[in-house]
Every structure is written in structure tokens, then in C-alpha cells.
Design a protein around this motif. Structure first.
Motif, mmCIF file in Angstrom:
data_model
loop_
_atom_site.group_PDB
_atom_site.id
_atom_site.type_symbol
_atom_site.label_atom_id
_atom_site.label_comp_id
_atom_site.label_asym_id
_atom_site.label_seq_id
_atom_site.Cartn_x
_atom_site.Cartn_y
_atom_site.Cartn_z
ATOM 1 N N PHE A 73 -8.410 25.374 -10.936
ATOM 2 C CA PHE A 73 -8.330 24.202 -11.811
ATOM 3 C C PHE A 73 -6.888 23.700 -11.900
ATOM 4 N N SER A 74 -5.952 24.598 -12.087
ATOM 5 C CA SER A 74 -4.544 24.220 -12.210
ATOM 6 C C SER A 74 -4.014 23.644 -10.900
ATOM 7 N N ALA A 75 -4.419 24.241 -9.767
ATOM 8 C CA ALA A 75 -3.943 23.754 -8.475
ATOM 9 C C ALA A 75 -4.442 22.340 -8.189
ATOM 10 N N VAL A 76 -5.712 22.082 -8.459
ATOM 11 C CA VAL A 76 -6.281 20.753 -8.197
ATOM 12 C C VAL A 76 -5.614 19.696 -9.070
ATOM 13 N N THR A 77 -5.443 19.987 -10.344
ATOM 14 C CA THR A 77 -4.823 19.003 -11.241
ATOM 15 C C THR A 77 -3.351 18.784 -10.907
ATOM 16 N N MET A 78 -2.694 19.821 -10.401
ATOM 17 C CA MET A 78 -1.292 19.656 -9.994
ATOM 18 C C MET A 78 -1.195 18.721 -8.785
ATOM 19 N N VAL A 79 -2.087 18.874 -7.814
ATOM 20 C CA VAL A 79 -2.087 18.001 -6.644
ATOM 21 C C VAL A 79 -2.379 16.560 -7.057
ATOM 22 N N MET A 80 -3.317 16.358 -7.973
ATOM 23 C CA MET A 80 -3.629 15.010 -8.446
ATOM 24 C C MET A 80 -2.415 14.379 -9.132
ATOM 25 N N THR A 81 -1.706 15.164 -9.929
ATOM 26 C CA THR A 81 -0.502 14.658 -10.592
ATOM 27 C C THR A 81 0.554 14.244 -9.576
ATOM 28 N N TYR A 82 0.749 15.074 -8.574
ATOM 29 C CA TYR A 82 1.713 14.758 -7.515
ATOM 30 C C TYR A 82 1.342 13.444 -6.826
ATOM 31 N N ALA A 83 0.060 13.256 -6.547
ATOM 32 C CA ALA A 83 -0.387 12.050 -5.849
ATOM 33 C C ALA A 83 -0.146 10.791 -6.684
ATOM 34 N N VAL A 84 -0.446 10.854 -7.979
ATOM 35 C CA VAL A 84 -0.242 9.688 -8.846
ATOM 36 C C VAL A 84 1.237 9.329 -8.926
ATOM 37 N N GLU A 85 2.092 10.313 -9.034
ATOM 38 C CA GLU A 85 3.534 10.047 -9.081
ATOM 39 C C GLU A 85 4.020 9.369 -7.795
ATOM 40 N N ARG A 86 3.562 9.863 -6.666
ATOM 41 C CA ARG A 86 4.014 9.315 -5.397
ATOM 42 C C ARG A 86 3.502 7.895 -5.176
ATOM 43 N N LEU A 87 2.319 7.565 -5.737
ATOM 44 C CA LEU A 87 1.675 6.276 -5.464
ATOM 45 C C LEU A 87 1.747 5.310 -6.638
ATOM 46 N N GLN A 88 2.571 5.596 -7.645
ATOM 47 C CA GLN A 88 2.506 4.806 -8.866
ATOM 48 C C GLN A 88 2.870 3.330 -8.660
ATOM 49 N N GLN A 89 3.625 3.004 -7.608
ATOM 50 C CA GLN A 89 3.967 1.598 -7.392
ATOM 51 C C GLN A 89 2.750 0.761 -6.998
#
Length: 591
Positions: A73-89
């Protein structure tokens, strides 16, 4: 120090003490699935969540399944957080049109919020969009805290159950921690903070024209200086109150603004300051009552609470005294408190909070792995800065983070009981369970991972002039403290910082991110192994050699074990850092 200052400190703690029992009993009923007054609202919502996600709430998990589920659960949510940060523009709710976060900083931030650390190597109001702040960072504020509570409950079940192979259901515990505890309290607190002036909106930043233009000289990386005249100021705002509430309640600590809880939009009044400090201790303090109720040993819960209280007041006393004395290098300057001035060392502190509330806030936030600050710790006197550092080096067990503080302290309880058994030549017992070699080995693994991460990473950073030392804002023992504090804060999942360290570099983003993950997840696995092993054991009746865990003597032993383990591990480091700086400051030298 003043009588008014101590009155405010005791008022704060009295509020924590009064609320500990009702909240602790309520949480015990929630996690034992007894009826509560909130069932009429949350039980239907809970059933819908289970139906939509396919969760079987009657399924019980062994400790290994509980641990793997939590890690995935923690690993999946961490990857999702990373993706949103990288794509926020490319995503909505970005009125400032911020670009994507760089890879190393995105990793650091994702690891930080997933692990309940909330270390921030960036300026939030100029880096993260509204969507990133709410969808990922505030999301983790809820669920990283809920995971911590669920893990503490799993350990309590391991202590209280007998001849059982299971510890509960991770999904159910996390859902109940969020729905029954964190969400309703956050809604109420957010509205209360709005009433004090904490902002809550989705407006673009305002641009204000300065009454008087300011001339600023800046030096670039190549050493060239340039001068420019500033005539306007950007006033950052956004959905602050909703994030501030769970930031403090979930002992997260990551601020919407760089100034954190010193910013008037996050913490505008002395009353909001009191609310925020209370929220940090509310759940960790109440969980000791939950421990006593679920193990059918309420006096034991209060004995653990008493040990935490002793360590808390020791830290407050040292920090308050150090900051109230002022700076000895300011010769001929009146630094005494009076009706006209706060007195003491006011550098880096808000005048609306003063010495007492700044020292108290710094102690509370590092006792409870929150990391929020209402002043600049880098500007504290050496012994004042020593207190937050030592609080974390003791393992973040002085109340600690939501859930994490309790299960960390229970590891020390097991060690204390083991030591007591050795002193009387009896097999150690803890609430009717024999403490055997496997339990002690796992407890020591839990304890040893912590200094290995802190001292190991610090040593590597000190040996790297370009990557490690170049980020320092100070030399000498203060610079050493800045590095050790950073790795202590991240491994302890606290998130506060000595602001003199410029940590937004590739080395620090990656190494501090790894320290956060080690401090959170590498220590959870041996703790759950202990819980699973205790749950399988039979209860044994108390005998003449059983060491009681409900007495003042037990509290003294527990405090001693926590202090001795911390002192033996970190005393050389703090001697070369804040203690040496204090001695040199008395001799007239600063760094």
C-alpha cells in the motif's frame, strides 16, 4: 523564565491530560469494533468502501500478511505521489503554472510524505500546485497517520491476544483510523482554525504594491552580483486550513508555506498556536489509554503515559531555560523579560508567541515526530537546539508520532521488562506473556537500525566535501549539528530541520529520502514480528518473580532504559555538536 510562561506550559499539558482518557477510550471502542456514537454516520460509509474495494472486513491477517499489505500500500501510494509531482504542469488546479518537480526532489518528497516525515527540501508556495498539495501531500497526511495508528493497534492486539495467529485486518484498521478518528477531528479543527484567520481558498496569489520600494543585491552561482529594485510582493494563499488541521493532528508537520507554523496564514494567533500544539499530542497521548483498555491493564497505560510525561517536562525545562537566558555574546544588552520586551534569545522567534511558546512548540514537535515549527531551530541557543535533537535521538517515543510513538515505546517496554527479569534471575514477563529470545532479538534489531541510518549517512556526508559539506550554512560544531540533525530528523520521521543546511541537492535529496524509508519501514517489520510472536503465546499467571508494569518503579525503569540507550548511542555525536558549541559560546566564540 517567567511564571506566565510556565502557566502556559502547564495549561497546554493539562488540556492533553484531560482529553487523553475520553479519546483513548473512544479509539479502543473503534478498533475493538464496539458500538460508538459515531457509528450512525460512519458505519454505512465504511460498508460502502468495503463493497467498492472488495475488502472482507471479517478476514484476519497474520503478521506477515499485515506487513506485506502495508508495504505494498505504501509503495503504490508513493509511486502515485511521485507521478503527480512530476506531471503537475499538465494537471488542473495549478493557477501559478508551476512546472514539474525535478526527479530527485520528487523522490525525496514522495518518500517524505509516505513515511509520515514531511521533510521539505523545497519552498512549498513556489513549488507545489494546489492539486499536488491536496491530492498527494494532504492525502498522505491522512493515510500515513492512519497506517501508524493501525500498526500500533496491531501490536496492542499482539500483546492482548492469546494463542492467536492473527493481528487484525490492515485495511479495516486503516479505514477506521481515517473515518472514525482523523477525518471528523480534522473537519472540526479546520473550521476552528479558519475562525482564527487561517486561510482556505483556491485563489491565485495576490500581487501587492509595496509602500516603499526595496533594493536587493543578489549573488549568482558564478560570483557575480546584481542589484534590482522590488516594487511588488506576491502574497501566497490556498487551501491552508484543511491541510493545517491534519498536518498537526496526524503529526505530519509539512507546512503549506516555507515558514510553516510561524507563518501568519498557518498560525495567526496565540490561541491557534495552543490548538496546534494540543493536536500534536492529542492522539499519541490518548493511545496510551487505548493500550491500557485493550490489554485490560489501564494502570499500565498510565504508567507508560507517566514515563512519556517525565521525558517531556525534562526537555521543556532545558529548552525554556536555555532560550530564556539569552545570548552571552550580546554584552551590555538587557535580555531580561519585562512588560516591554520578551527577553531571552528572540532571534528566529515570533513575538506573538515569545520564548515560552517557542521552546514549548520545539519540544512538543520533536517529542511527537511532527516536525512543524513556529520558530527557526537553527537560531536557538546550543542547549535549546540540543533538546529537539535529543528528543528525536531517543527514538521519537516521548508521545511520538500517531501510533509510531506508542509502538516505539512498547519496544522499550519489552527491553525494560527483559532487563528487570535479568536483575532478579527470572524469565521476564510482560502482561502475562513470557519475553523470549526472539522478542529481544527483534527489539534490538528495531533499536539498532535507527542509529545505523543516522550515524552512517552522517559519516558519509561529512566525508564528501562537494556533496555533503558544501551545503552547510555554518562551520564548526554548529555545522556538524546541522548534518546530524538532518539525518536524525529524517530517520526519526520527524521532518523538522536546522535551516542552515541547504538540503535541496541531489545527494541530500536521495540520501535523506532513503533515511526516511529506512526509519519508517525497516523498523516496522521487526515490530510486527514481535506482535505476531506475542499473539501466539499463552498467558501465564503472575508469580512472585513477575515484575509489575503498573507501578512508579516501572516508570522509572522505562525512563532509564530510554535515556541510557539513547545516551550510549549518540553521546559522542552530541558532545562534538551542540555541547561543544555551548562551551565555546560561553568562551566567547560563535559559528
Amino acid at each position: 523564565m517567567t511564571a506566565n510562561g510556565w502557566f502556559q506550559i502547564f495549561l497546554f499539558f493539562a488540556l492533553v491530560l484531560v482529553c487523553a482518557k475520553p479519546l483513548g477510550v473512544y479509539m479502543a471502542r473503534v478498533f475493538e469494533r464496539e458500538k460508538t456514537y459515531a457509528d450512525v454516520v460512519f458505519r454505512p460509509v465504511e460498508r460502502v468502501i468495503y463493497r467498492l474495494t472488495g475488502i472482507d472486513e471479517t478476514h484476519e491477517m497474520r503478521w506477515t500478511e499485515y506487513a506485506v499489505t502495508m508495504l505494498l500500500f505504501s509503495a503504490v501510494t508513493m509511486v502515485m505521489t511521485y507521478a503527480v509531482e512530476r506531471l503537475q504542469q499538465f494537471l488542473p488546479l495549478n493557477p501559478q503554472h508551476f512546472s514539474g518537480v525535478t526527479p530527485d526532489l520528487a523522490f525525496n518528497t514522495a518518500a517524505s510524505f509516505t513515511s509520515n516525515t514531511n521533510w521539505q527540501s523545497y519552498v512549498p508556495e513556489t513549488t507545489m500546485s494546489y492539486l499536488t498539495q491536496m491530492l498527494t501531500l494532504a492525502y498522505h497526511n491522512f493515510f500515513s497517520a492512519a497506517v501508524g495508528i493501525a500498526l500500533a493497534i496491531a501490536l496492542i492486539r499482539g500483546i492482548s491476544r492469546r494463542e492467536s495467529k492473527t493481528l487484525g485486518n490492515f485495511w479495516v484498521d486503516t479505514t477506521r483510523a481515517s473515518l472514525w478518528v482523523l477525518l471528523p477531528m480534522s473537519i472540526v479543527v479546520a473550521l476552528l482554525l479558519v475562525s482564527q484567520g487561517v486561510v482556505q481558498n483556491f485563489r491565485p496569489y495576490d500581487h501587492a504594491r509595496l509602500v516603499q520600494a526595496q533594493t536587493v543585491t543578489a549573488t549568482s552561482a558564478d560570483g557575480k552580483s546584481s542589484t534590482q529594485t522590488i516594487t511588488t510582493q506576491n502574497i501566497a494563499q490556498g487551501p491552508v486550513a484543511s491541510q493545517e488541521a491534519i498536518k498537526m493532528l496526524g503529526t505530519n508537520g509539512g507546512g503549506f508555506f516555507e515558514a510553516n507554523s510561524a507563518h501568519p496564514f498557518e498560525n495567526p494567533t496565540p490561541f491557534s498556536n495552543l490548538i496546534e500544539m494540543f493536536l500534536i499530542f492529542a492522539i499519541p497521548g490518548a493511545l496510551t489509554v487505548t493500550l491500557g483498555r485493550m490489554t485490560r491493564a489501564p494502570k499500565h497505560g498510565w504508567a507508560v503515559f507517566a514515563a512519556m510525561t517525565v521525558l517531556f517536562f525534562a526537555g521543556v525545562l532545558v529548552a525554556y531555560h536555555a532560550e530564556a537566558q539569552g545570548n552571552p555574546l550580546l554584552h551590555g544588552v538587557n535580555q531580561q523579560a519585562s512588560a516591554l520586551q520578551s527577553g531571552g534569545n528572540m532571534e528566529g522567534k515570533e513575538v506573538r508567541f515569545g520564548i515560552a511558546n517557542s521552546a514549548l512548540f520545539a519540544t512538543v514537535t520533536t517529542d511527537a515526530s511532527c516536525g512543524a515549527v513556529n520558530g527557526v531551530l537553527d537560531s536557538f541557543m546550543p542547549l535549546g537546539g540540543l533538546v529537539p535533537l535529543v528528543n528525536m535521538m531517543l527514538g521519537e517515543v516521548i508521545f511520538g508520532g500517531v501510533g509510531a510513538g506508542l509502538y516505539g515505546m512498547l519496544i522499550f517496554v519489552i527491553l525494560a521488562v527483559f532487563i528487570a527479569g535479568l536483575m532478579v534471575g527470572r524469565t521476564p514477563e510482560y502482561l502475562g506473556k513470557k519475553i523470549e529470545s526472539f522478542d529481544v532479538k527483534m527489539a534490538m534489531l528495531f533499536v539498532l537500525i535507527f542509529p545505523l541510518s543516522i550515524l552512517g549517512f552522517s559519516a558519509v556526508a561529512l566525508m564528501m566535501p562537494s556533496a555533503g559539506l558544501s551545503a552547510l550554512g555554518n562551520s564548526g560544531p554548529h555545522g556538524l549539528t546541522e548534518i546530524i540533525y538532518a539525518y536524525t530528523s529524517t530517520t526519526a520521521n520527524n521532518g523538522s530541520a536546522f535551516a542552515g543546511l541547504s538540503a535541496n541537492t541531489h545527494w541530500y535529496n536521495m540520501s535523506l529520502g532513503l533515511a526516511m524509508l529506512i526509519g519508517r519501514f525497516f523498523m516496522i517489520v521487526p515490530m510486527l514480528a514481535i506482535a505476531g510472536n506475542l499473539a501466539r503465546k499463552k498467558l501465564v499467571p503472575p508469580s512472585a518473580g513477575t515484575f509489575p508494569v503498573t507501578t512508579p518503579l516501572f516508570t522509572v525503569l522505562l525512563v532509564g532504559v530510554v535515556v541510557i540507550v539513547g545516551a550510549l548511542t549518540f553521546f559522542p555525536a552530541v558532545t562534538l555538536g551542540p555541547i561543544l558549541e555551548h562551551l565555546l559560546l560561553q568562551a566567547g566564540k560563535s559559528f
